[in-house]
Write a protein that holds these residues in place. Structure first.
Motif, PDB file in Angstrom:
ATOM      1  N   SER A  91      83.648  16.505 -25.239  1.00  0.00           N
ATOM      2  CA  SER A  91      84.901  15.502 -24.992  1.00  0.00           C
ATOM      3  C   SER A  91      85.348  15.215 -23.618  1.00  0.00           C
ATOM      4  O   SER A  91      84.619  16.291 -22.726  1.00  0.00           O
ATOM      5  CB  SER A  91      86.188  16.237 -25.881  1.00  0.00           C
ATOM      6  N   GLY A  92      86.120  14.767 -23.163  1.00  0.00           N
ATOM      7  CA  GLY A  92      86.503  14.427 -21.920  1.00  0.00           C
ATOM      8  C   GLY A  92      85.744  13.353 -20.842  1.00  0.00           C
ATOM      9  O   GLY A  92      84.829  12.603 -21.747  1.00  0.00           O
ATOM     10  N   PRO A  93      86.071  13.182 -19.757  1.00  0.00           N
ATOM     11  CA  PRO A  93      85.391  12.165 -19.071  1.00  0.00           C
ATOM     12  C   PRO A  93      83.991  12.442 -18.685  1.00  0.00           C
ATOM     13  O   PRO A  93      83.552  13.564 -18.321  1.00  0.00           O
ATOM     14  CB  PRO A  93      86.051  12.016 -17.769  1.00  0.00           C
ATOM     15  N   LEU A  94      82.973  11.450 -18.609  1.00  0.00           N
ATOM     16  CA  LEU A  94      81.874  11.582 -18.245  1.00  0.00           C
ATOM     17  C   LEU A  94      81.518  10.333 -17.290  1.00  0.00           C
ATOM     18  O   LEU A  94      81.427   9.036 -17.887  1.00  0.00           O
ATOM     19  CB  LEU A  94      80.786  11.432 -19.126  1.00  0.00           C
ATOM     20  N   ARG A  95      81.611  10.262 -16.077  1.00  0.00           N
ATOM     21  CA  ARG A  95      81.571   9.507 -15.096  1.00  0.00           C
ATOM     22  C   ARG A  95      80.128   8.759 -14.560  1.00  0.00           C
ATOM     23  O   ARG A  95      79.376   9.944 -13.935  1.00  0.00           O
ATOM     24  CB  ARG A  95      82.328   9.416 -13.946  1.00  0.00           C
ATOM     25  N   THR A 126      80.331   2.917 -13.312  1.00  0.00           N
ATOM     26  CA  THR A 126      80.519   2.252 -11.902  1.00  0.00           C
ATOM     27  C   THR A 126      79.365   1.802 -11.502  1.00  0.00           C
ATOM     28  O   THR A 126      78.237   2.656 -11.430  1.00  0.00           O
ATOM     29  CB  THR A 126      81.195   3.304 -11.010  1.00  0.00           C
ATOM     30  N   GLU A 127      79.128   0.503 -11.222  1.00  0.00           N
ATOM     31  CA  GLU A 127      78.064  -0.163 -10.773  1.00  0.00           C
ATOM     32  C   GLU A 127      78.207   0.084  -9.312  1.00  0.00           C
ATOM     33  O   GLU A 127      78.980  -0.289  -8.440  1.00  0.00           O
ATOM     34  CB  GLU A 127      78.236  -1.741 -10.953  1.00  0.00           C
ATOM     35  N   ARG A 141      83.265  11.775  -7.361  1.00  0.00           N
ATOM     36  CA  ARG A 141      83.666  10.743  -7.993  1.00  0.00           C
ATOM     37  C   ARG A 141      82.813  10.374  -9.295  1.00  0.00           C
ATOM     38  O   ARG A 141      83.289   9.251 -10.060  1.00  0.00           O
ATOM     39  CB  ARG A 141      83.586   9.481  -7.076  1.00  0.00           C
ATOM     40  N   LEU A 142      81.382  10.715  -9.464  1.00  0.00           N
ATOM     41  CA  LEU A 142      80.432  10.650 -10.449  1.00  0.00           C
ATOM     42  C   LEU A 142      80.427  11.956 -10.976  1.00  0.00           C
ATOM     43  O   LEU A 142      80.200  13.084 -10.275  1.00  0.00           O
ATOM     44  CB  LEU A 142      79.469   9.942  -9.845  1.00  0.00           C
ATOM     45  N   ASP A 143      79.869  12.058 -12.256  1.00  0.00           N
ATOM     46  CA  ASP A 143      79.137  13.319 -12.751  1.00  0.00           C
ATOM     47  C   ASP A 143      77.599  13.133 -12.838  1.00  0.00           C
ATOM     48  O   ASP A 143      77.007  14.242 -13.005  1.00  0.00           O
ATOM     49  CB  ASP A 143      79.744  13.557 -14.251  1.00  0.00           C
ATOM     50  N   VAL A 144      77.322  12.106 -13.169  1.00  0.00           N
ATOM     51  CA  VAL A 144      75.885  11.789 -13.107  1.00  0.00           C
ATOM     52  C   VAL A 144      75.617  10.305 -12.739  1.00  0.00           C
ATOM     53  O   VAL A 144      76.366   9.432 -12.887  1.00  0.00           O
ATOM     54  CB  VAL A 144      75.224  11.970 -14.683  1.00  0.00           C
TER      55      VAL A 144
END
Length: 299
Positions: A91-95, A126-127, A141-144
């Motif tokens: 669960s939770g965000p994956l950016r 995000t592109e 700002r990103l996870d992967v």
């Protein structure tokens, strides 16, 4: 006790070079960054920076602390991954950050698969141009992210990121279908006088095109600039010029385009912060994007 958030600011200062750049990366004011770094110096009990007007340089202690701070931040990523592995369900965000061609071809199926298997994951895409992905990962700002380089213009590995290979693809010379047949031994030499459709200056694709053409003995004459390969191929089909196009973008070229394979390879990797490889959400994304890539390529 050293504050982790301040350690991140110190590491970012080492990477970015100026307090103003660190402030911009974190949407702080330069004054706020300076105050946090001064507080870190008080916590450390030694001078970490030497200030001359608006310029700052690292002391020996500052450089040593940066080295150890990178280790600490990696350990924290590993700790977060270990704790996440104990949770029931993802669960939770994956950016996720990816370049335009991957967003159009590889990511949709991966997102669908992730959404079905882990409905509590909050997926955000995000592109980005690949050259900006490492900073976005470092700045959290990103996870992967997906990034790539070319065998003719390799990129030095980022010391605080881990990567795993995803795709190795052929690069084609795209020419109008009405163009005379190129010699297989030197197709680039045959288009030295042609108009070129190039990516925007500052992008990796633009740098690669300049390198490839100059290695063939000429500087390309840019008529148009376009960063989307669908637009590039449409312009080639309209006989507006020639361009370099990777296999991923050339799967379904429009009528009126001929693709000539070159010996150049584009190499795509999945990237994340060191220590995050075992995080369940990262591992799930790696599995999903590899499956969607294989399906897209018909493997």
């Amino acid at each position: 006790m050293l504050d982790v958030r301040r350690l991140r600011l110190l590491c970012d200062l080492s990477r970015l070079g100026t307090i103003a750049a660190v402030a911009q990366a974190h949407t702080y004011t330069p004054s706020a960054v300076s105050q946090q770094l001064s507080a870190l110096e008080r916590e450390a009990g030694v001078a970490l920076l030497e200030r001359t007007g608006r310029r700052v340089t690292f002391t020996t202690a500052g450089r040593i602390l940066v080295q150890h701070a990178e280790v600490v931040l990696t350990a924290l990523e590993q700790t977060t991954a270990a704790l996440a592995a104990l949770a029931t369900g993802l669960s939770g965000p994956l950016r996720i950050g990816a370049f335009p061609t991957a967003v159009r071809t590889l990511l949709p199926a991966a997102l669908v698969a992730l959404g079905r298997r882990h409905p509590e994951l909050e997926l955000t895409v995000t592109e980005l141009d690949p050259v900006t992905v490492p900073d976005a990962l470092r700045e959290r700002r990103l996870d992967v992210g997906l990034l790539h380089d070319y065998d003719v213009v390799p990129i030095e590995p980022d010391p605080v990121l881990d990567t795993v290979p995803l795709l190795d693809e052929t690069v084609f010379l795209a020419v109008p279908g009405t163009a005379p047949a190129a010699e297989e031994t030197g197709p680039l030499r045959d288009v030295r006088d042609a108009a070129w459709i190039m990516a925007s200056p500052g992008t990796l694709c633009h740098t690669v095109t300049l390198h490839v053409c100059r290695s063939a003995g000429f500087t390309p004459r840019a008529r148009h600039h376009a960063d989307d390969f669908a637009a590039v191929l449409a312009l080639v089909a309209a006989e507006q010029g020639v361009s370099l196009v990777p296999q991923l973008a050339a799967a379904q070229p429009p009528a009126g385009v001929r693709l000539i394979p070159l010996s150049i390879r584009r190499r795509t990797h999945i990237a994340y912060r060191q220590g995050a490889a075992t995080h369940p959400a990262i591992a799930a994304f790696v599995s999903a994007i590899r499956a969607s890539t294989g399906a897209f390529l018909g493997r």
